[in-house]
Design an enzyme around this catalytic site. Structure first.
Site, PDB file in Angstrom:
ATOM      1  N   ARG A  55      62.519  76.361  18.645  1.00  0.00           N
ATOM      2  CA  ARG A  55      63.489  75.368  18.159  1.00  0.00           C
ATOM      3  C   ARG A  55      63.999  75.810  16.794  1.00  0.00           C
ATOM      4  O   ARG A  55      65.181  75.710  16.484  1.00  0.00           O
ATOM      5  CB  ARG A  55      62.882  73.961  18.097  1.00  0.00           C
ATOM      6  CG  ARG A  55      63.806  72.957  17.440  1.00  0.00           C
ATOM      7  CD  ARG A  55      63.440  71.489  17.631  1.00  0.00           C
ATOM      8  NE  ARG A  55      62.040  71.204  17.732  1.00  0.00           N
ATOM      9  CZ  ARG A  55      61.159  71.228  16.727  1.00  0.00           C
ATOM     10  NH1 ARG A  55      61.550  71.523  15.500  1.00  0.00           N
ATOM     11  NH2 ARG A  55      59.899  70.954  16.922  1.00  0.00           N
ATOM     12  N   TYR A 108      89.802  64.761  20.082  1.00  0.00           N
ATOM     13  CA  TYR A 108      89.170  64.893  21.401  1.00  0.00           C
ATOM     14  C   TYR A 108      88.388  63.599  21.659  1.00  0.00           C
ATOM     15  O   TYR A 108      87.676  63.094  20.778  1.00  0.00           O
ATOM     16  CB  TYR A 108      88.245  66.120  21.407  1.00  0.00           C
ATOM     17  CG  TYR A 108      87.272  66.112  22.544  1.00  0.00           C
ATOM     18  CD1 TYR A 108      87.724  66.113  23.861  1.00  0.00           C
ATOM     19  CD2 TYR A 108      85.907  66.055  22.319  1.00  0.00           C
ATOM     20  CE1 TYR A 108      86.835  66.072  24.925  1.00  0.00           C
ATOM     21  CE2 TYR A 108      85.007  66.020  23.370  1.00  0.00           C
ATOM     22  CZ  TYR A 108      85.475  66.020  24.669  1.00  0.00           C
ATOM     23  OH  TYR A 108      84.592  65.968  25.706  1.00  0.00           O
ATOM     24  N   ASP A 181      87.629  71.523  13.601  1.00  0.00           N
ATOM     25  CA  ASP A 181      87.230  71.841  14.967  1.00  0.00           C
ATOM     26  C   ASP A 181      88.185  72.930  15.454  1.00  0.00           C
ATOM     27  O   ASP A 181      89.362  72.683  15.692  1.00  0.00           O
ATOM     28  CB  ASP A 181      87.317  70.577  15.835  1.00  0.00           C
ATOM     29  CG  ASP A 181      86.851  70.822  17.268  1.00  0.00           C
ATOM     30  OD1 ASP A 181      86.961  71.966  17.748  1.00  0.00           O
ATOM     31  OD2 ASP A 181      86.402  69.853  17.908  1.00  0.00           O
ATOM     32  N   LYS A 206      84.158  76.442  25.507  1.00  0.00           N
ATOM     33  CA  LYS A 206      85.564  76.745  25.799  1.00  0.00           C
ATOM     34  C   LYS A 206      85.841  78.242  25.628  1.00  0.00           C
ATOM     35  O   LYS A 206      85.246  79.039  26.301  1.00  0.00           O
ATOM     36  CB  LYS A 206      86.447  75.857  24.912  1.00  0.00           C
ATOM     37  CG  LYS A 206      86.034  74.370  24.929  1.00  0.00           C
ATOM     38  CD  LYS A 206      86.216  73.758  26.284  1.00  0.00           C
ATOM     39  CE  LYS A 206      85.607  72.372  26.528  1.00  0.00           C
ATOM     40  NZ  LYS A 206      84.947  71.634  25.529  1.00  0.00           N
TER      41      LYS A 206
END
Ligand SMILES: Cc1ncc(COP(=O)(O)O)c(C=O)c1O
Length: 386
Positions: A55, A108, A181, A206
């Site tokens: 982690r 978004y 973003d 994306k």
């Protein structure tokens, strides 16, 4: 766990080499998928390369983090399990209850939902403003309380353009961070940190991943104090990218430049075709001279990207029919993969903002133009438009 991203060179050289040196023992050119949760210590606290528990750090993830930091010309990158995980971690790293953020009025849908429905319950307030209107963004800032001006440029799905350099100055004047973003442009077309932004956010799902086979997110920063704050939350909140997902995104990034050029070539041909079609009332693409953000986009982007939105003559039903009729364009959410996708934002990606001031027009269709043979894309749209 140092991120090997100092490598100099052009974008494509960095995309292929930054973040990883061929393995010292085997010479493996590509980083292995380190499917391990923990690491042998050479005596208590004797960690090899700083790896303790996956982690906190994993070599495959470190390679991706160094690579994306190099592509954004940042100091440190962080890879997450999704774009929204990256956003959530960032918000909780930089904001406290009672703070405020400014977001795009056409953000978004998932970002809006996270801020409006989740973070709000924990005391984070927000206002929205069009990213293209500097005065409106400035007016939306609440003195002393606004911690971040959060923008997308181009926005999703209306492709509005925010002037990163100017908005960075506006945010900094108010003592806030500018968060960009950069999912739609990708680091190949636009590097917000170079223009003065403080944090770059990606849904690596994306263009960075590029093959519609992984969900991921990333943050990249230059400021090392901010990097430490994010690193602490990255580990404490735990929404990290898995080794396999990191490997997939890293593989995608190697071809980002050539993919983006083909996405842009094809998008330009689609725009030209749609602009001449009688069933189309409006084509929205920052590369068009009549686009209100064209001049700013030309200044801050290398090219104008692979997303094209358009509106049709017959209203919502017509838009839904077109979405149902294409064959090469696959009806589906998401964007940025090699295959072309078509969607109806009003009922799909942006359904969560229906009825709010972020609602999108019902006759709007969004295309993620892929890298197929352009003539096949045009023929498909022609057939679907009737
Ligand atoms: C611009 C933008 N930002 C963030 C996200 C969220 O990313 P993810 O779906 O990887 O959580 C998306 C997803 O579509 C997006 O389009």
């Amino acid at each position: 766990m140092t991120q090997e991203h100092r490598l100099k060179g052009g974008f494509d050289t960095r995309a292929i080499h930054a973040g990883y040196e061929p393995d010292a023992i085997t010479g493996s050119v590509i980083p292995p998928i380190y499917a391990t949760s923990t690491y042998k210590q050479d005596g208590v606290g004797g960690m090899r390369g700083g790896y303790e528990y996956s982690r906190s750090g994993n070599p495959t993830r470190t390679a991706l983090e160094g690579n994306i930091a190099a592509l954004e010309e940042g100091e440190r990158g962080f890879a997450f399990a999704s774009g929204l995980a990256a956003e959530d971690t960032l918000l909780r790293a930089i904001c406290d209850p009672g703070d405020h953020v400014v977001i795009p009025d056409d953000a978004y849908g998932g970002t809006h939902r996270l801020i409006d429905k989740v973070a709000k319950r924990w005391g984070l307030e927000h206002s929205s403003a069009p990213v293209s209107d500097v005065d409106a963004v400035r007016a939306a800032i609440v003195p002393e309380r606004t911690k971040a001006v959060w923008i997308e440029t181009p926005t999703n799905p209306l492709l509005n353009i925010g002037d990163i350099e100017v908005l960075a100055a506006v945010a900094h004047e108010a003592g806030a961070l500018l968060v960009v973003d950069n999912t739609f442009a990708s680091p190949y077309l636009q590097q917000p940190l170079v223009l003065g932004a403080d944090v770059v956010v990606h849904s690596t799902t994306k263009y960075c991943g590029g093959h519609s086979d992984v969900i991921g997110g990333a943050l990249v920063v230059r400021d090392l104090e901010l990097a430490e704050l994010i690193a602490f939350h990255h580990n404490s909140m735990g929404a990290v990218a898995s080794p396999f997902d990191s490997w997939l995104v890293l593989r995608g990034l190697k071809t980002l430049g050539i993919r983006m050029d083909r996405h842009c070539d094809n998008a330009e041909k689609v725009v030209e075709f749609l602009a001449g079609h009688p069933a189309v009332t409006q084509v929205i693409y920052p590369g068009l001279e009549e686009h209100p953000g064209h001049e700013v986009a030309s200044r801050q982007m290398k090219r104008y990207g692979g997303i094209v939105s358009f509106r049709v003559t017959g209203g919502e039903q017509h838009a839904l029919d077109v979405c149902a009729k294409t064959e090469v364009f696959i009806l589906g959410e998401s964007l940025g993969g090699v295959e072309s996708l078509i969607e109806h934002p009003g009922q799909m990606t942006h359904a969560s903002v229906s009825g709010t001031d972020l609602e999108v027009p019902a006759d709007l269709i969004r295309l993620s133009v892929g890298i197929e043979t352009a003539d096949d894309l045009l023929a498909d749209l022609d057939r679907a438009l009737g």
